[in-house]
Design a protein around this motif. Structure first.
Motif, PDB file in Angstrom:
ATOM      1  N   UNK A  98      32.479 -24.336  36.856  1.00  0.00           N
ATOM      2  CA  UNK A  98      33.270 -25.341  37.559  1.00  0.00           C
ATOM      3  C   UNK A  98      33.814 -26.381  36.599  1.00  0.00           C
ATOM      4  N   UNK A  99      33.089 -26.636  35.505  1.00  0.00           N
ATOM      5  CA  UNK A  99      33.394 -27.787  34.684  1.00  0.00           C
ATOM      6  C   UNK A  99      33.405 -27.409  33.203  1.00  0.00           C
ATOM      7  N   UNK A 100      34.220 -28.110  32.426  1.00  0.00           N
ATOM      8  CA  UNK A 100      34.250 -27.892  30.988  1.00  0.00           C
ATOM      9  C   UNK A 100      32.999 -28.482  30.346  1.00  0.00           C
ATOM     10  N   UNK A 101      32.558 -27.862  29.229  1.00  0.00           N
ATOM     11  CA  UNK A 101      31.346 -28.297  28.577  1.00  0.00           C
ATOM     12  C   UNK A 101      31.578 -28.481  27.086  1.00  0.00           C
ATOM     13  N   UNK A 102      30.941 -29.503  26.533  1.00  0.00           N
ATOM     14  CA  UNK A 102      30.925 -29.707  25.097  1.00  0.00           C
ATOM     15  C   UNK A 102      29.523 -29.402  24.604  1.00  0.00           C
ATOM     16  N   UNK A 103      29.410 -28.500  23.644  1.00  0.00           N
ATOM     17  CA  UNK A 103      28.100 -28.007  23.227  1.00  0.00           C
ATOM     18  C   UNK A 103      27.554 -28.846  22.083  1.00  0.00           C
ATOM     19  N   UNK A 104      26.298 -29.277  22.218  1.00  0.00           N
ATOM     20  CA  UNK A 104      25.581 -30.009  21.186  1.00  0.00           C
ATOM     21  C   UNK A 104      24.504 -29.099  20.599  1.00  0.00           C
ATOM     22  N   UNK A 105      24.106 -29.383  19.360  1.00  0.00           N
ATOM     23  CA  UNK A 105      23.024 -28.650  18.712  1.00  0.00           C
ATOM     24  C   UNK A 105      21.700 -29.271  19.147  1.00  0.00           C
ATOM     25  N   UNK A 106      20.981 -28.595  20.030  1.00  0.00           N
ATOM     26  CA  UNK A 106      19.751 -29.157  20.576  1.00  0.00           C
ATOM     27  C   UNK A 106      18.641 -29.253  19.540  1.00  0.00           C
ATOM     28  N   UNK A 107      18.757 -28.490  18.465  1.00  0.00           N
ATOM     29  CA  UNK A 107      17.717 -28.530  17.429  1.00  0.00           C
ATOM     30  C   UNK A 107      17.909 -29.699  16.473  1.00  0.00           C
ATOM     31  N   UNK A 108      19.100 -30.264  16.453  1.00  0.00           N
ATOM     32  CA  UNK A 108      19.379 -31.402  15.567  1.00  0.00           C
ATOM     33  C   UNK A 108      20.098 -32.505  16.344  1.00  0.00           C
ATOM     34  N   UNK A 109      19.547 -32.837  17.506  1.00  0.00           N
ATOM     35  CA  UNK A 109      20.185 -33.817  18.381  1.00  0.00           C
ATOM     36  C   UNK A 109      19.889 -35.219  17.861  1.00  0.00           C
ATOM     37  N   UNK A 110      20.919 -35.997  17.503  1.00  0.00           N
ATOM     38  CA  UNK A 110      20.657 -37.348  16.997  1.00  0.00           C
ATOM     39  C   UNK A 110      20.064 -38.245  18.074  1.00  0.00           C
ATOM     40  N   UNK A 111      19.333 -39.251  17.636  1.00  0.00           N
ATOM     41  CA  UNK A 111      18.620 -40.132  18.566  1.00  0.00           C
ATOM     42  C   UNK A 111      19.554 -40.780  19.569  1.00  0.00           C
ATOM     43  N   UNK A 112      20.750 -41.173  19.126  1.00  0.00           N
ATOM     44  CA  UNK A 112      21.676 -41.870  20.024  1.00  0.00           C
ATOM     45  C   UNK A 112      22.235 -40.956  21.111  1.00  0.00           C
ATOM     46  N   UNK A 113      22.061 -39.644  20.960  1.00  0.00           N
ATOM     47  CA  UNK A 113      22.526 -38.707  21.978  1.00  0.00           C
ATOM     48  C   UNK A 113      21.365 -38.065  22.740  1.00  0.00           C
ATOM     49  N   UNK A 114      20.158 -38.568  22.528  1.00  0.00           N
ATOM     50  CA  UNK A 114      18.970 -38.016  23.166  1.00  0.00           C
ATOM     51  C   UNK A 114      18.522 -38.912  24.309  1.00  0.00           C
ATOM     52  N   UNK A 115      18.447 -38.354  25.505  1.00  0.00           N
ATOM     53  CA  UNK A 115      17.955 -39.109  26.664  1.00  0.00           C
ATOM     54  C   UNK A 115      16.435 -39.090  26.725  1.00  0.00           C
ATOM     55  N   UNK A 116      15.860 -37.908  26.548  1.00  0.00           N
ATOM     56  CA  UNK A 116      14.402 -37.727  26.605  1.00  0.00           C
ATOM     57  C   UNK A 116      14.005 -36.766  25.500  1.00  0.00           C
ATOM     58  N   UNK A 117      12.973 -37.136  24.761  1.00  0.00           N
ATOM     59  CA  UNK A 117      12.392 -36.224  23.782  1.00  0.00           C
ATOM     60  C   UNK A 117      10.950 -35.931  24.198  1.00  0.00           C
ATOM     61  N   UNK A 118      10.646 -34.651  24.345  1.00  0.00           N
ATOM     62  CA  UNK A 118       9.300 -34.217  24.728  1.00  0.00           C
ATOM     63  C   UNK A 118       8.653 -33.600  23.493  1.00  0.00           C
ATOM     64  N   UNK A 119       7.463 -34.095  23.155  1.00  0.00           N
ATOM     65  CA  UNK A 119       6.782 -33.628  21.948  1.00  0.00           C
ATOM     66  C   UNK A 119       5.419 -33.045  22.284  1.00  0.00           C
ATOM     67  N   UNK A 120       5.280 -31.739  22.115  1.00  0.00           N
ATOM     68  CA  UNK A 120       3.987 -31.058  22.252  1.00  0.00           C
ATOM     69  C   UNK A 120       3.239 -31.518  23.508  1.00  0.00           C
ATOM     70  N   UNK A 121       3.935 -31.509  24.636  1.00  0.00           N
ATOM     71  CA  UNK A 121       3.365 -32.062  25.861  1.00  0.00           C
ATOM     72  C   UNK A 121       2.682 -30.981  26.679  1.00  0.00           C
ATOM     73  N   UNK A 122       1.438 -31.244  27.025  1.00  0.00           N
ATOM     74  CA  UNK A 122       0.673 -30.355  27.897  1.00  0.00           C
ATOM     75  C   UNK A 122       0.092 -31.178  29.038  1.00  0.00           C
ATOM     76  N   UNK A 123      -0.070 -30.546  30.197  1.00  0.00           N
ATOM     77  CA  UNK A 123      -0.607 -31.262  31.353  1.00  0.00           C
ATOM     78  C   UNK A 123      -1.444 -30.307  32.181  1.00  0.00           C
ATOM     79  N   UNK A 124      -2.530 -30.835  32.730  1.00  0.00           N
ATOM     80  CA  UNK A 124      -3.344 -30.047  33.645  1.00  0.00           C
ATOM     81  C   UNK A 124      -3.850 -30.915  34.777  1.00  0.00           C
TER      82      UNK A 124
END
Length: 268
Positions: free
Chosen positions: A4-30
Motif C-alpha cells: 500500500x505504501x512506499x518504504x525507505x529501507x534502513x540497515x537494521x544492523x547498523x542503525x544510528x542512535x538518532x534513528x532508533x526508537x527502541x533497542x533490545x539487548x539480550x532480553x529474556x523474560x519468564x
C-alpha cells in the motif's frame, strides 16, 4: 505481496542512535518457571511501522508489553537484559513507569472504551496529568479524533457515551485516546482482529498516517496485513527472534528456513 505504501529501507544492523526508537539487548523474560522470551536483541527504527508475526504463543504480545512494562503487572515476572529508549534502560529501578506509559501508548486487540463520553475518554489521560484548561482539552480532543480519522463521525456526539459507538469506531477512539498524549511510540496488539474488512482498511490507512508522528509497532496474526502496512517485520518462534528485516525482503527472500516455512504456510 500487495504494497500500500512506499518504504525507505534502513540497515537494521547498523542503525544510528538518532534513528532508533527502541533497542533490545539480550532480553529474556519468564513467568514463574515458564520461559517466554529468550535472548531477544533488535533495534526498532523511529517513525516506521514494525510488525511482529509468528504463531500464537510465540511471545509477540509479551514482547511489546515489555516496551511499556505492562508485564510488571503479571505476578512472578522475571527478566534479564535491557530495553533502551533514548539510550536509557526502561527497566532501571529509577525509571518512572507512569511517565514511560505516557511516552509509549498501547492499544489492545479488543477496544476498551471507558463507560463515559467520547470526549471524556479521549481527554482522560490529559486530565490525569492535571490538565485543566478547557481550550487545551478541546483542541487536543479534536486533533486526536482527526488523527484517528474519527472526528467527522463523532463531532456531533462528543458527549454521548462511547459505548454507543460501533466496534470499529470504538477502536479508533481508543487510538485517539492514546494519541492525545502525543506518545513517542504506539504499540498495537492485533488492533483489527475483531473488525470488519472496511474498518480494518481505515485502521491500516491510519497506521501509515500516524507513523509520521510516532513509531508504530504492531502485533498481527495476519501476514497479508503485515505485508501491506509495515516497513519492517520480525518473525518470532517459540520465544525467539528468528529474523528481522525490511518487510519486502523478509517476505520475498527470507534468510531462515523457519521463516520461509511460516510464510509459505508449511507450519503455523
Amino acid at each position: 505481496m500487495v504494497k500500500l505504501f512506499e518504504r525507505n529501507v534502513l540497515d537494521l544492523h547498523n542503525l544510528p542512535a538518532e534513528k532508533t526508537a527502541i533497542e533490545v539487548r539480550d532480553f529474556s523474560l519468564q513467568f514463574g518457571n515458564k520461559p517466554v522470551l529468550k535472548d531477544i536483541s533488535m533495534a526498532i527504527p523511529k517513525h516506521q511501522v514494525t510488525a511482529l508475526i509468528g504463531q500464537s504463543g510465540c511471545g509477540k504480545s509479551t514482547l511489546i508489553s515489555c516496551f511499556n512494562r505492562m508485564n510488571d503487572l503479571v505476578a512472578d515476572c522475571q527478566y534479564q537484559g535491557e530495553v533502551l529508549i533514548d539510550g536509557r534502560n526502561i527497566y532501571d529501578q529509577r525509571e518512572n513507569v507512569a511517565l514511560l506509559r505516557t511516552r509509549v501508548g498501547m492499544v489492545f486487540q479488543r477496544p476498551n472504551p471507558f463507560p463515559m463520553s467520547v470526549y471524556d475518554n479521549v481527554s482522560y489521560g490529559l486530565r490525569l496529568q492535571q490538565e485543566k484548561s478547557r481550550r487545551v482539552l478541546d483542541n487536543t480532543v479534536e486533533q486526536a479524533l482527526k488523527d484517528a480519522a474519527l472526528w467527522d463521525e463523532v463531532k456531533d456526539r462528543l458527549f454521548d457515551s462511547a459505548l454507543t459507538l460501533s466496534g470499529g469506531q470504538q477502536q479508533r477512539m481508543v487510538i485517539a485516546r492514546a494519541l492525545a498524549l502525543k506518545p513517542e511510540i504506539l504499540l498495537l496488539d492485533e488492533p483489527t482482529s475483531a473488525l470488519d474488512p472496511l474498518t480494518t482498511l481505515y485502521i491500516e490507512e491510519l497506521i501509515n498516517k500516524i507513523k509520521h508522528q510516532c513509531t508504530v509497532i504492531i502485533v498481527t496474526h495476519n501476514m497479508q496485513q503485515a505485508a501491506r502496512v509495515s516497513d519492517y517485520t520480525a518473525f518470532m518462534h517459540q520465544g525467539k527472534l528468528i529474523e528481522f528485516a525490511d518487510t519486502d525482503t523478509l517476505f520475498t527472500l527470507p534468510q531462515k528456513k523457519s521463516t520461509e516455512d511460516y510464510i509459505t504456510g508449511r507450519y503455523g
